[in-house]
Design a protein around this motif. Structure first.
Motif, PDB file in Angstrom:
ATOM      1  N   ASP A  88      -0.619   4.224  -1.019  1.00 11.79           N
ATOM      2  CA  ASP A  88      -1.611   5.276  -0.745  1.00 11.79           C
ATOM      3  C   ASP A  88      -2.813   4.586  -0.117  1.00 11.79           C
ATOM      4  O   ASP A  88      -3.459   3.752  -0.747  1.00 11.79           O
ATOM      5  CB  ASP A  88      -1.997   5.948  -2.077  1.00 11.79           C
ATOM      6  CG  ASP A  88      -2.987   7.076  -1.842  1.00 11.79           C
ATOM      7  OD1 ASP A  88      -3.585   7.108  -0.737  1.00 11.79           O
ATOM      8  OD2 ASP A  88      -3.164   7.887  -2.763  1.00 11.79           O
ATOM      9  N   PHE A  89      -3.074   4.905   1.136  1.00 15.98           N
ATOM     10  CA  PHE A  89      -4.150   4.203   1.857  1.00 15.98           C
ATOM     11  C   PHE A  89      -5.499   4.334   1.167  1.00 15.98           C
ATOM     12  O   PHE A  89      -6.348   3.459   1.274  1.00 15.98           O
ATOM     13  CB  PHE A  89      -4.268   4.757   3.293  1.00 15.98           C
ATOM     14  CG  PHE A  89      -3.204   4.211   4.188  1.00 15.98           C
ATOM     15  CD1 PHE A  89      -3.017   2.848   4.315  1.00 15.98           C
ATOM     16  CD2 PHE A  89      -2.370   5.059   4.901  1.00 15.98           C
ATOM     17  CE1 PHE A  89      -2.037   2.330   5.146  1.00 15.98           C
ATOM     18  CE2 PHE A  89      -1.387   4.566   5.722  1.00 15.98           C
ATOM     19  CZ  PHE A  89      -1.212   3.198   5.846  1.00 15.98           C
ATOM     20  N   LYS A  90      -5.661   5.448   0.449  1.00 20.32           N
ATOM     21  CA  LYS A  90      -6.978   5.680  -0.152  1.00 20.32           C
ATOM     22  C   LYS A  90      -7.177   4.814  -1.384  1.00 20.32           C
ATOM     23  O   LYS A  90      -8.284   4.378  -1.681  1.00 20.32           O
ATOM     24  CB  LYS A  90      -7.105   7.156  -0.529  1.00 20.32           C
ATOM     25  CG  LYS A  90      -7.112   8.046   0.703  1.00 20.32           C
ATOM     26  CD  LYS A  90      -7.262   9.513   0.304  1.00 20.32           C
ATOM     27  CE  LYS A  90      -7.025  10.410   1.510  1.00 20.32           C
ATOM     28  NZ  LYS A  90      -5.755  11.161   1.424  1.00 20.32           N
ATOM     29  N   LYS A  91      -6.109   4.579  -2.108  1.00 21.64           N
ATOM     30  CA  LYS A  91      -6.262   3.884  -3.383  1.00 21.64           C
ATOM     31  C   LYS A  91      -5.903   2.397  -3.315  1.00 21.64           C
ATOM     32  O   LYS A  91      -6.616   1.547  -3.834  1.00 21.64           O
ATOM     33  CB  LYS A  91      -5.348   4.557  -4.430  1.00 21.64           C
ATOM     34  CG  LYS A  91      -5.970   5.778  -5.012  1.00 21.64           C
ATOM     35  CD  LYS A  91      -5.056   6.537  -5.959  1.00 21.64           C
ATOM     36  CE  LYS A  91      -3.989   5.725  -6.634  1.00 21.64           C
ATOM     37  NZ  LYS A  91      -2.919   6.622  -7.170  1.00 21.64           N
ATOM     38  N   THR A 120       0.852  -1.181   0.000  1.00 20.14           N
ATOM     39  CA  THR A 120       0.000   0.000   0.000  1.00 20.14           C
ATOM     40  C   THR A 120       0.889   1.232   0.000  1.00 20.14           C
ATOM     41  O   THR A 120       1.640   1.452   0.953  1.00 20.14           O
ATOM     42  CB  THR A 120      -0.875   0.012   1.258  1.00 20.14           C
ATOM     43  OG1 THR A 120      -1.554  -1.233   1.344  1.00 20.14           O
ATOM     44  CG2 THR A 120      -1.875   1.146   1.207  1.00 20.14           C
ATOM     45  N   LYS A 131      -4.832  -1.487  -2.213  1.00 19.58           N
ATOM     46  CA  LYS A 131      -5.462  -2.513  -1.381  1.00 19.58           C
ATOM     47  C   LYS A 131      -4.452  -3.598  -0.946  1.00 19.58           C
ATOM     48  O   LYS A 131      -4.803  -4.538  -0.262  1.00 19.58           O
ATOM     49  CB  LYS A 131      -6.580  -3.206  -2.176  1.00 19.58           C
ATOM     50  CG  LYS A 131      -7.712  -2.268  -2.578  1.00 19.58           C
ATOM     51  CD  LYS A 131      -8.743  -2.167  -1.475  1.00 19.58           C
ATOM     52  CE  LYS A 131     -10.001  -1.477  -1.952  1.00 19.58           C
ATOM     53  NZ  LYS A 131      -9.732  -0.035  -2.272  1.00 19.58           N
TER      54      LYS A 131
END
Lengths: 453, 684
Positions: free
Chosen positions: B615-618, B613, B620
């Motif tokens: 970017d935590f938002k994008k 990961t 998985k």
């Protein structure tokens, strides 16, 4: 053999190859006694035992030489070579099996041959020297077989040899040293293997070849086959082979050339023996167990079968008795009897004279029975004493025939000389002890029935 | 009847004269002597080779296979290893990869393996009799060969003959070896390995010198009777003691107990929080401390939740004395100087909260039926004899009973144990693997007087242990030393003040440093080269997991700032790898352009986000550690070198080697360095 022989080395025969062939044929005729009594040629008379033993030895030499092409006397390569023989060498297992079964057959036949000759009084002069050579051949055969037993270096051979070597060490004073010299160490190890290999493939075969040559030469010299007179003693021919070359022989009518008749028959016998050995080899492979493991003593650890009689004795008696006194008595008896006419002169009939009075007989019988029973109860060596009991009963039977004219079996018994009784006792002991030791002994040398194994 | 007569006439014909007899016997001899060579033509291996030729004729590549096939005995001969293997005489297709769909033995090709056949032959791994050319002799136990083929489920044992270290392809052997160490087999049995090392137990049987402080006679009784009744995951085996014996042992253990250093410490009565809220608070405190990294508790569904490094706590309330527990939580080493439990810096309130939660973990029925007579001197004496006889002190320290010496059989060569030394149970298969497995599964079945206890192991664990023990062979010991792959057993311990602090925290219970320590947490040998100082300070102050997948996590030790600083400085200077200085990477190459290229590589060409990961938002990815703060965490050189060859830095890592060109590795490094939680580069 009416034609005079060529004088060996004469110039006329040297350059003609045909003459050489003739000479060879004549030499060959000398190897066996020149002429034999025709009635003695039948199988029933001698069972061809000498010839069959020689046949065994020939098979041993042949298969042994072939086995030497594959065998290395080293550890563990010697054992690996057994595997190669079994799995890779074409008919390798047959080579081993033939060698093994033929060795057993040779020991067996040598024994029978000896007994047969003994009962036919073949040891009587002028054959007493040949008898001695024969006894040496018996011992050499046992040693030859025993030394070969170790070579596969599996559990069976290792422990069989170890047991045998321990029997040797029970000889007092020299036993331990003898064992040390035989093994080249204190245990059966690589040195022992090398020694046994050299003894088995060089020394003992040469010794046996020399002894067999003397044996055959003496057979020839002493007049070959012999007939028995009415009282069962051999009739000594008047001629000898040495006389053959010098003077015309007095050929009795019924005598025939041995090399045509006898040799031919004996070759058939040897071939038949070879057939039997081949069939045995096909049915039963020579045994091979796991690689020898000095740390794992199998229970029971048995000597080769021809020594299990001794092992059985050692089970009952102290080593000095079983390993020295008894075998010593046997061997010295075999050596001694031909030179002591007393053994043949004294018959059971004479004994009858000594024990004329019934009370004396009864006392002697009672003492014998008591001594044997005490031995039986104290030592439990019933199988060792069984033959002695049987022989005693036979003796009593023979001497009991005092009243009235003896007939049949009793009469035959009472005319037996002392040597007969000694040999019979020895043979019965050998058969019973060997059979019990080989077949009826299980773990911890306890009694087992062979079919329960 | 007619036939018999006919035969009789024929027989009579042949025996009637000597020449006929001679002819008949000679013919017979010729016949019997030719049987053996003839039989050779019909040997088993020839039969299989004929079948093989028939098989390959039906294949598409028949011409090639026939060209490669050579009839005759095929043999691998390696004299140094005493290998003469003729297996390939029947197993002719071992090296024919194109026959991989053939399922019929003996024609299956050998599955891919790390060694070539000519390197070790067959029996070094499979056992059996290699020299044999018949199925019966080669595969099975015969009068001439004791060791049959090793069943396939134990084959990994053969790898273990040379490989002392952990191999990727031998999960069963690896687990077996772990079990050997974990179940403390080596406390009683000596197990030395071909590389000269010995198996060292990694379990930590507690000292019993002060056991009366910790627990009661009743609990000891119940535990000794059946440890698994108290804790399903207990590794202590069941000795099948009678009630009387268990009572005696409990009496003795309590009577020999002395006062520990901790007992002199005063426990101040801090008001324990009460009520459901307090229990919940305790539970959540237990959670935030990450006790479950090492300790497990059974949940309502009966599953164990937590690690297996330390004792299970499901019924700890039945066991421990409350005062002891508090002193223990304050200073474990005051009770047992050799414990692996770190000394946490809890304050009294935290200890009270935690102990109230732990004491609530109990089963009221557990000791309900245990009523012991008052101990008398005879009982104590009997107990002492039992403790001595059963070798309890091989594992536990007990006052007045010395550890036994050579208590149990040496297992260094158990894998070659000759069968004549084995006492089999009537009716069991008489093979070595069956014996070893049977002995582990139920030792007392081999004789009621035997002392070895029954371990609580699954069938799979028994098989794996058997695999590990079967690797202890004579062959391994006599193997040329250059063939034995050793494993290092370093004894590294940090020194100095920081060393003492690290001992206090028991860092090496979980972390391996310079070859010594646990394997639960990352190896710290090169931590100084890998991480940035600010991140390290931050992490030790408030550890959070790098790997979203893992439940276990570094516990919070409540370290003081001074402690954290000295730890960090020590690690950054002492735990350095060679070749990781700043010269190894041109810093000017790590610019914004490079970072942009690196981002492209990260998301498209190498698809790193499938595991990581950024970017935590994008993203998985959860298999690998999160990279969202990697720019704060790792040094540029470390990132670069890691990307070039992960396995060189962490042998056995799951990260594949992407085989990056230098330029791409630099670009990716530049991108990863931009991933920061605190854009300015750390706040602490």
């Amino acid at each position: 053999m009416a034609r005079p022989l060529e004088v060996p080395g004469s110039s006329s025969s040297l350059h003609n190859p045909l003459h050489a062939v003739v000479r060879w044929r004549e030499d060959f005729q000398r190897m066996m006694s020149a002429r034999v009594i025709e009635s003695q040629l039948g199988f029933r008379v001698t069972w061809y035992l000498g010839a069959l033993t020689l046949g065994c030895f020939t098979i041993q030499l042949t298969t042994g030489l072939l086995l030497m092409l594959y065998y290395h006397p080293s550890i563990p390569q010697g054992y690996a070579d057994m595997k190669d023989l079994e799995f890779v060498v074409s008919s390798g297992y047959m080579l081993r099996s033939l060698h093994r079964w033929s060795a057993h057959a040779m020991v067996f036949l040598v024994f029978i041959h000896m007994a047969k000759v003994f009962y036919r009084k073949g040891y009587k002069p002028p054959r007493e020297l040949n008898w001695i050579v024969g006894v040496f051949l018996l011992l050499a055969t046992l040693l030859l077989s025993y030394t070969g037993y170790l070579l596969p270096w599996d559990q069976l051979s290792y422990w069989g040899t170890t047991v045998g070597a321990n029997i040797i060490s029970s000889i007092p004073i020299v036993g331990a040293n003898l064992r040390f010299y035989l093994l080249g160490g204190h245990t059966v190890n690589a040195n022992a293997l090398l020694r046994f290999y050299v003894l088995h493939t060089m020394m003992f075969p040469l010794l046996v070849i020399v002894l067999i040559s003397i044996h055959l030469w003496r057979l020839h010299e002493d007049g070959g086959m012999y007939d028995l007179d009415n009282s069962g003693n051999p009739i000594i021919p008047e001629h000898s082979a040495l006389a053959l070359a010098d003077s015309p022989i007095k050929v009795e009518e019924e005598k025939t050339l041995s090399y045509r008749e006898l040799l031919f028959r004996e070759i058939i016998g040897i071939e038949a023996l070879a057939v039997v050995l081949f069939v045995m080899g096909l049915l039963w492979k020579a045994p091979l167990e796991e690689l020898a493991n000095p740390l794992h003593t199998p229970n029971p650890a048995k000597a080769p079968w021809y020594f299990t009689g001794l092992q059985e004795l050692l089970h009952y008696f102290p080593p000095f008795v079983a390993g020295v006194i008894l075998p010593g008595l046997i061997v010295s008896g075999l050596f001694f009897i031909p030179f002591s006419p007393v053994f043949d002169r004294v018959t059971t009939g004479d004994a009858k004279q000594w024990f004329r009075r019934k009370p004396v007989r009864m006392v002697v019988a009672a003492v014998l029975i008591i001594v044997l029973s005490v031995l039986l109860v104290r030592v439990h060596a019933w199988d060792a004493l069984l033959p002695a009991v049987v022989v005693t009963i036979l003796l009593l039977l023979a001497t009991e025939s005092a009243s009235g004219p003896a007939r049949g079996f009793r009469s035959w018994l009472s005319s037996r000389p002392l040597s007969f009784w000694i040999m019979t006792l020895f043979l019965m002991e050998a058969v019973v002890l060997t059979a019990v030791g080989t077949l009826f002994r299980g773990p911890s040398w306890a009694w087992v029935w062979p079919w329960r194994g | 009847m007619g036939l018999v007569n006919q035969l009789g006439r024929v027989a009579r014909f042949f025996v009637s004269t000597a020449p006929r007899r001679f002819a008949a016997v000679s013919v017979l001899l010729a016949i019997v002597s030719s049987i053996a060579p003839t039989k050779d033509l019909f040997s088993q291996w020839r039969h299989y080779q004929r079948l093989y030729v028939g098989l390959i004729r039906t294949r598409a590549d028949a011409a090639r296979l026939e060209h490669r096939f050579e009839s005759g005995i095929h043999q691998i001969w390696i004299p140094e290893q005493h290998v003469v293997d003729r297996c390939a005489s029947c197993h002719v297709a071992l090296q024919e990869a194109s026959l991989s769909d053939v399922r019929k033995e003996p024609f299956r090709p050998h599955p891919p393996m790390p060694h070539s056949l000519s390197e070790f032959g067959c029996v070094v791994c499979h056992r059996g009799q290699g020299a044999a050319t018949t199925v019966q002799e080669a595969h099975y136990s015969t009068k001439a060969w004791e060791q049959p083929i090793l069943p396939a489920r134990y084959t990994e044992a053969s790898c273990g003959q040379c490989h002392m270290d952990t191999q990727g392809g031998t999960p069963r052997l690896n687990q077996g070896r772990q079990l050997l160490a974990r179940y403390g087999c080596a406390h009683c049995h000596a197990i030395s390995q071909p590389d000269g090392t010995v198996v060292v137990p990694v379990d930590e049987p507690p000292s019993l010198e002060h056991v009366a402080e910790k627990t009661t006679r009743e609990w000891i009784f119940a535990w000794v009777k059946n440890p698994q009744a108290y804790a399903a995951s207990a590794t202590m085996p069941n000795y099948r003691f009678s009630d009387q014996e268990a009572t005696d042992i409990a009496s003795f253990l309590v009577s020999q107990s002395t006062a520990s250093e901790n007992s002199r410490k005063e426990v101040r009565n801090v008001a324990l929080p009460t009520g459901d809220d307090a229990l919940l608070a305790g539970k959540s405190f237990y959670g935030t401390l990450f006790c479950s990294s090492c300790h497990a508790i059974q949940n309502a569904a009966g599953n164990l939740v937590g690690g297996d490094l330390a004792p299970e706590l499901t019924r700890v309330g039945n066991k421990v004395n409350p005062d002891w527990l508090r002193r223990w939580l304050q200073a474990p080493q005051g009770y047992d100087p050799k414990t692996r439990m770190p000394r946490y810096r809890y304050d009294e309130k935290q200890v009270a909260l935690l102990s109230s939660f732990l004491l609530s973990k109990k089963d009221d029925d557990f000791l309900a039926n245990v009523h012991l007579e008052k101990p008398d001197a005879q009982s104590v004496a009997r107990g002492k004899k039992l403790v001595s006889d059963y070798g309890c002190t091989a594992c536990h320290r007990v006052n007045g009973v010395n550890p036994p010496e050579s208590f149990a059989p040496d297992l260094s060569r158990i894998g070659s144990k000759p069968l004549f030394q084995v006492g089999f149970i009537r009716g069991m298969p008489e093979t070595l693997p069956d014996y070893i497995a049977g002995k582990i599964r139920d030792p007392r079945a081999f004789g009621p007087a035997l002392k070895m206890p029954t371990f609580s192991l699954s069938d799979m664990q028994v098989e794996n242990l058997t695999t590990a023990l079967l690797a202890q062979t004579d062959r391994a010991v006599t193997m040329p030393p250059e063939l034995v792959r050793t494993t290092s057993h370093a004894k590294y311990h940090p020194g100095g003040d920081v060393g003492r602090l690290m001992e206090d925290l028991r860092c090496q219970s979980c972390h391996k440093i310079n070859g010594n320590g646990g394997d639960m947490a990352p190896d710290l040998s090169f931590e100084g080269s890998a991480v940035q100082r600010t991140w390290l300070l931050d992490f030790m102050n408030n550890p959070n997991t790098l790997r979203p997948m893992l439940i276990r996590r570094m516990p919070k030790f409540n370290l003081s700032d001074a402690e954290i600083k000295s730890l960090a400085d020590y690690m950054l200077s002492a735990y350095q790898a060679s070749g990781f200085d700043s010269h190894a990477l041109d810093a000017s190459a790590l610019n914004a352009d490079a970072a942009a290229r690196g981002k492209e590589l990260f998301y498209t060409k190498y698809a790193c986000q499938s595991c990581h990961t950024a970017d935590f938002k994008k993203d998985k990815g959860y298999v690998g550690p999160s990279l969202a703060d990697v720019g704060d965490r790792l040094t540029p050189v470390w990132i670069y070198k890691w990307l070039k060859n992960p396995n060189a830095l962490t042998p056995g890592t799951m990260m594949p080697n992407p085989n990056l060109p230098d330029g791409e590795a630099r670009d990716l490094t530049a991108f990863l360095l931009t991933l920061k939680v605190h854009p300015k580069g750390g706040t602490k």
